[in-house]
Design a protein around this motif. Structure first.
Motif, PDB file in Angstrom:
ATOM      1  N   ASP A   2     -18.115  39.242 -15.420  1.00 40.02           N
ATOM      2  CA  ASP A   2     -18.025  39.898 -14.125  1.00 40.02           C
ATOM      3  C   ASP A   2     -18.649  38.981 -13.081  1.00 40.02           C
ATOM      4  OD1 ASP A   2     -17.982  41.499 -11.924  1.00 40.02           O
ATOM      5  OD2 ASP A   2     -19.202  43.112 -12.761  1.00 40.02           O
ATOM      6  N   LEU A   3     -17.856  38.502 -12.152  1.00 41.32           N
ATOM      7  CA  LEU A   3     -18.358  37.589 -11.130  1.00 41.32           C
ATOM      8  C   LEU A   3     -19.102  38.303 -10.007  1.00 41.32           C
ATOM      9  CD1 LEU A   3     -15.409  35.041 -10.825  1.00 41.32           C
ATOM     10  CD2 LEU A   3     -17.467  34.899 -12.230  1.00 41.32           C
ATOM     11  N   ASN A   4     -19.103  39.642 -10.052  1.00 38.33           N
ATOM     12  CA  ASN A   4     -19.837  40.444  -9.065  1.00 38.33           C
ATOM     13  C   ASN A   4     -19.410  40.118  -7.634  1.00 38.33           C
ATOM     14  OD1 ASN A   4     -21.675  42.432  -8.325  1.00 38.33           O
ATOM     15  ND2 ASN A   4     -23.394  40.998  -8.174  1.00 38.33           N
ATOM     16  N   LEU A   5     -18.113  40.049  -7.429  1.00 39.51           N
ATOM     17  CA  LEU A   5     -17.565  39.782  -6.096  1.00 39.51           C
ATOM     18  C   LEU A   5     -16.985  41.033  -5.436  1.00 39.51           C
ATOM     19  CD1 LEU A   5     -15.862  36.358  -6.802  1.00 39.51           C
ATOM     20  CD2 LEU A   5     -17.688  36.758  -5.144  1.00 39.51           C
ATOM     21  N   THR A   6     -17.015  42.153  -6.129  1.00 42.79           N
ATOM     22  CA  THR A   6     -16.457  43.375  -5.574  1.00 42.79           C
ATOM     23  C   THR A   6     -17.143  43.726  -4.260  1.00 42.79           C
ATOM     24  OG1 THR A   6     -15.959  44.214  -7.783  1.00 42.79           O
ATOM     25  CG2 THR A   6     -16.047  45.823  -5.994  1.00 42.79           C
ATOM     26  N   SER A   7     -16.329  43.954  -3.231  1.00 42.25           N
ATOM     27  CA  SER A   7     -16.779  44.352  -1.891  1.00 42.25           C
ATOM     28  C   SER A   7     -17.456  43.237  -1.108  1.00 42.25           C
ATOM     29  CB  SER A   7     -17.713  45.568  -1.952  1.00 42.25           C
ATOM     30  OG  SER A   7     -17.030  46.666  -2.533  1.00 42.25           O
ATOM     31  N   LYS A   8     -17.539  42.022  -1.661  1.00 43.54           N
ATOM     32  CA  LYS A   8     -18.013  40.892  -0.868  1.00 43.54           C
ATOM     33  C   LYS A   8     -16.927  40.508   0.131  1.00 43.54           C
ATOM     34  CE  LYS A   8     -21.911  40.145  -3.144  1.00 43.54           C
ATOM     35  NZ  LYS A   8     -23.229  40.346  -2.514  1.00 43.54           N
ATOM     36  N   THR A   9     -17.343  40.059   1.302  1.00 41.60           N
ATOM     37  CA  THR A   9     -16.378  39.666   2.324  1.00 41.60           C
ATOM     38  C   THR A   9     -16.285  38.148   2.401  1.00 41.60           C
ATOM     39  OG1 THR A   9     -16.741  41.641   3.653  1.00 41.60           O
ATOM     40  CG2 THR A   9     -15.826  39.724   4.780  1.00 41.60           C
ATOM     41  N   VAL A  10     -15.039  37.660   2.329  1.00 41.88           N
ATOM     42  CA  VAL A  10     -14.772  36.227   2.324  1.00 41.88           C
ATOM     43  C   VAL A  10     -13.911  35.873   3.530  1.00 41.88           C
ATOM     44  CG1 VAL A  10     -13.877  34.296   0.982  1.00 41.88           C
ATOM     45  CG2 VAL A  10     -14.711  36.348  -0.193  1.00 41.88           C
ATOM     46  N   PHE A  11     -14.335  34.868   4.281  1.00 44.35           N
ATOM     47  CA  PHE A  11     -13.476  34.281   5.313  1.00 44.35           C
ATOM     48  C   PHE A  11     -13.025  32.925   4.804  1.00 44.35           C
ATOM     49  CE2 PHE A  11     -12.396  31.617   8.868  1.00 44.35           C
ATOM     50  CZ  PHE A  11     -11.688  32.467   9.710  1.00 44.35           C
ATOM     51  N   ILE A  12     -11.701  32.712   4.807  1.00 41.24           N
ATOM     52  CA  ILE A  12     -11.144  31.470   4.284  1.00 41.24           C
ATOM     53  C   ILE A  12     -10.319  30.791   5.369  1.00 41.24           C
ATOM     54  CG2 ILE A  12      -9.849  30.377   2.433  1.00 41.24           C
ATOM     55  CD1 ILE A  12     -10.289  32.758   0.722  1.00 41.24           C
ATOM     56  N   ALA A  13     -10.753  29.612   5.780  1.00 38.48           N
ATOM     57  CA  ALA A  13     -10.033  28.858   6.797  1.00 38.48           C
ATOM     58  C   ALA A  13      -8.764  28.244   6.209  1.00 38.48           C
ATOM     59  CB  ALA A  13     -10.930  27.757   7.364  1.00 38.48           C
ATOM     60  N   ALA A  14      -7.743  28.128   7.041  1.00 40.54           N
ATOM     61  CA  ALA A  14      -6.492  27.462   6.654  1.00 40.54           C
ATOM     62  C   ALA A  14      -6.007  27.946   5.293  1.00 40.54           C
ATOM     63  CB  ALA A  14      -6.688  25.943   6.644  1.00 40.54           C
ATOM     64  N   SER A  15      -5.745  29.247   5.196  1.00 39.58           N
ATOM     65  CA  SER A  15      -5.489  29.851   3.886  1.00 39.58           C
ATOM     66  C   SER A  15      -4.119  30.491   3.754  1.00 39.58           C
ATOM     67  CB  SER A  15      -6.577  30.886   3.582  1.00 39.58           C
ATOM     68  OG  SER A  15      -6.811  31.745   4.672  1.00 39.58           O
ATOM     69  N   SER A  16      -3.171  30.107   4.580  1.00 39.73           N
ATOM     70  CA  SER A  16      -1.827  30.667   4.455  1.00 39.73           C
ATOM     71  C   SER A  16      -1.043  30.012   3.330  1.00 39.73           C
ATOM     72  CB  SER A  16      -1.060  30.528   5.767  1.00 39.73           C
ATOM     73  OG  SER A  16      -0.872  29.156   6.102  1.00 39.73           O
ATOM     74  N   ARG A  17      -1.514  28.860   2.844  1.00 39.08           N
ATOM     75  CA  ARG A  17      -0.839  28.158   1.752  1.00 39.08           C
ATOM     76  C   ARG A  17      -1.806  27.170   1.121  1.00 39.08           C
ATOM     77  NH1 ARG A  17       3.245  23.863   4.748  1.00 39.08           N
ATOM     78  NH2 ARG A  17       1.846  23.257   6.435  1.00 39.08           N
ATOM     79  N   GLY A  18      -1.338  26.456   0.123  1.00 37.47           N
ATOM     80  CA  GLY A  18      -2.117  25.391  -0.478  1.00 37.47           C
ATOM     81  C   GLY A  18      -3.384  25.867  -1.168  1.00 37.47           C
ATOM     82  N   LEU A  19      -4.401  25.016  -1.152  1.00 37.62           N
ATOM     83  CA  LEU A  19      -5.637  25.307  -1.863  1.00 37.62           C
ATOM     84  C   LEU A  19      -6.419  26.438  -1.220  1.00 37.62           C
ATOM     85  CD1 LEU A  19      -6.817  21.702  -2.776  1.00 37.62           C
ATOM     86  CD2 LEU A  19      -5.508  23.328  -4.150  1.00 37.62           C
ATOM     87  N   GLY A  20      -6.264  26.627   0.090  1.00 38.01           N
ATOM     88  CA  GLY A  20      -6.904  27.769   0.734  1.00 38.01           C
ATOM     89  C   GLY A  20      -6.360  29.078   0.210  1.00 38.01           C
ATOM     90  N   LYS A  21      -5.041  29.175   0.111  1.00 32.41           N
ATOM     91  CA  LYS A  21      -4.431  30.398  -0.417  1.00 32.41           C
ATOM     92  C   LYS A  21      -4.747  30.575  -1.897  1.00 32.41           C
ATOM     93  CE  LYS A  21       0.020  31.045  -1.385  1.00 32.41           C
ATOM     94  NZ  LYS A  21       1.481  31.259  -1.249  1.00 32.41           N
ATOM     95  N   ALA A  22      -4.746  29.490  -2.650  1.00 31.77           N
ATOM     96  CA  ALA A  22      -5.068  29.580  -4.076  1.00 31.77           C
ATOM     97  C   ALA A  22      -6.478  30.121  -4.280  1.00 31.77           C
ATOM     98  CB  ALA A  22      -4.928  28.205  -4.725  1.00 31.77           C
ATOM     99  N   SER A  23      -7.404  29.681  -3.436  1.00 35.59           N
ATOM    100  CA  SER A  23      -8.777  30.187  -3.522  1.00 35.59           C
ATOM    101  C   SER A  23      -8.828  31.657  -3.138  1.00 35.59           C
ATOM    102  CB  SER A  23      -9.687  29.364  -2.609  1.00 35.59           C
ATOM    103  OG  SER A  23      -9.667  27.991  -2.963  1.00 35.59           O
ATOM    104  N   ALA A  24      -8.116  32.010  -2.079  1.00 33.59           N
ATOM    105  CA  ALA A  24      -8.077  33.398  -1.634  1.00 33.59           C
ATOM    106  C   ALA A  24      -7.528  34.314  -2.715  1.00 33.59           C
ATOM    107  CB  ALA A  24      -7.228  33.509  -0.368  1.00 33.59           C
ATOM    108  N   GLY A  31     -11.947  41.235  -6.557  1.00 26.46           N
ATOM    109  CA  GLY A  31     -12.404  42.401  -5.820  1.00 26.46           C
ATOM    110  C   GLY A  31     -13.002  42.133  -4.464  1.00 26.46           C
ATOM    111  N   ALA A  32     -13.010  40.885  -4.030  1.00 26.94           N
ATOM    112  CA  ALA A  32     -13.549  40.575  -2.706  1.00 26.94           C
ATOM    113  C   ALA A  32     -12.594  41.052  -1.616  1.00 26.94           C
ATOM    114  CB  ALA A  32     -13.771  39.073  -2.572  1.00 26.94           C
ATOM    115  N   ASN A  33     -13.149  41.374  -0.465  1.00 28.26           N
ATOM    116  CA  ASN A  33     -12.354  41.608   0.740  1.00 28.26           C
ATOM    117  C   ASN A  33     -12.085  40.253   1.376  1.00 28.26           C
ATOM    118  OD1 ASN A  33     -12.506  44.447   0.467  1.00 28.26           O
ATOM    119  ND2 ASN A  33     -14.521  44.435   1.414  1.00 28.26           N
ATOM    120  N   VAL A  34     -10.817  39.908   1.535  1.00 21.86           N
ATOM    121  CA  VAL A  34     -10.431  38.560   1.929  1.00 21.86           C
ATOM    122  C   VAL A  34      -9.808  38.559   3.321  1.00 21.86           C
ATOM    123  CG1 VAL A  34      -8.907  36.624   1.400  1.00 21.86           C
ATOM    124  CG2 VAL A  34     -10.098  37.816  -0.451  1.00 21.86           C
ATOM    125  N   MET A  35     -10.342  37.697   4.187  1.00 23.97           N
ATOM    126  CA  MET A  35      -9.737  37.459   5.497  1.00 23.97           C
ATOM    127  C   MET A  35      -9.065  36.086   5.465  1.00 23.97           C
ATOM    128  SD  MET A  35      -8.940  38.431   8.526  1.00 23.97           S
ATOM    129  CE  MET A  35     -10.023  39.702   9.229  1.00 23.97           C
TER     130      MET A  35
END
Length: 262
Positions: A2-24, A31-35
């Motif tokens: 369990d990575l304990n990411l539930t309900s954590k908020t993540v902001f990811i720059a340049a994330s519509s594709r590529g490695l940003g999207k893969a990370s998102a 379970g993170a909330n992803v922006m």
């Protein structure tokens, strides 16, 4: 695990594709909330729809050109308005143009600095108050394997990616008293549009088929293949999680063993 990411908020720059999207995608699965953020709304919509198919948390997006400081500020405020804070920042940017020293003008250098280094500085500056208030946070900076071994023909990228690594290492010391952990993640040959474009450029320059360029690249990788975007994303998710709580200031290569230096 369990990575304990539930309900954590993540902001990811340049994330519509590529490695940003893969990370998102991997963070959303945990379970993170992803922006998501980027300049192309159609690509962001498609990325949001894809993530929502597997997400255990919420997924939203915001239009943001990371070279525009006012847009970065607005994107962070939008994220905080929706989710209350930002726990994890994933810094990411498209790569500067390929080329050798004599090709580039002052304008080329300035634009690349704004994109590849200063955008990271500005985003960190915007999220730090929230992380300091929580006395916890993760800042993960996506760069390139060039921080360990320069890539021929990518002079500008080689220069500013090293700047990101130096900043991250220094920040990891400054922010440790607040339990804000800082890392650099350096991809090698991951099968993304960016790597495909670089292979096409090399093919055109050398006059050989792109299939040969790719085959030659694979020969330099001990694992014998390009990485999958999801393999990279899983490393980012680990560093963003509680499972990495005694790590900070690391530069993590995700390169299939391509870089031979220690």
């Amino acid at each position: 695990m369990d990575l304990n990411l539930t309900s954590k908020t993540v902001f990811i720059a340049a994330s519509s594709r590529g490695l940003g999207k893969a990370s998102a995608l991997e963070l959303a699965k945990e379970g993170a909330n992803v922006m998501l953020s980027g300049r192309n709304e159609e690509e962001l919509k498609l990325a949001k729809e894809e993530l929502q198919q597997v997400a255990a948390g919420q997924v939203e997006y915001v239009l943001c050109d990371i070279t525009k400081p006012e847009q970065l500020k607005a994107a962070v405020l939008r994220t905080v308005d929706l989710f209350g804070t930002i726990d994890i920042l994933i810094n990411n940017a498209g790569g500067p143009p390929a080329g050798t020293f004599e090709k580039f003008t002052d304008e080329d250098w300035t634009q690349a600095f704004e994109l590849t280094l200063l955008s990271y500085v500005r985003l960190i500056r915007e999220v730090l108050p929230y992380m300091k208030n929580s006395r916890a946070g993760r800042i993960i900076n996506l760069t390139s394997s060039s921080v360990k071994q320069p890539i021929p023909g990518l002079l500008i990228s080689n220069t500013f990616r090293l700047g990101v690594m130096g900043m991250a290492k220094t920040l990891s010391i400054e922010l440790a008293p607040y339990n804000i952990l800082v890392h650099t993640v350096a991809p090698g040959r991951i099968a993304t549009d960016r790597v495909r474009t670089l292979d096409e450029i090399k093919a055109n320059q050398t006059g050989v088929p792109i299939e040969q360029v790719e085959a030659d690249s694979r020969k330099t990788i001990p694992l014998g293949r390009y990485g999958k975007p999801e393999e990279f994303g899983k490393v980012v998710a680990f560093l963003a999680s509680e499972a990495s709580s005694y790590m900070t200031g690391s530069t993590v290569l995700v390169d299939g063993g391509m870089i031979k230096s220690m």
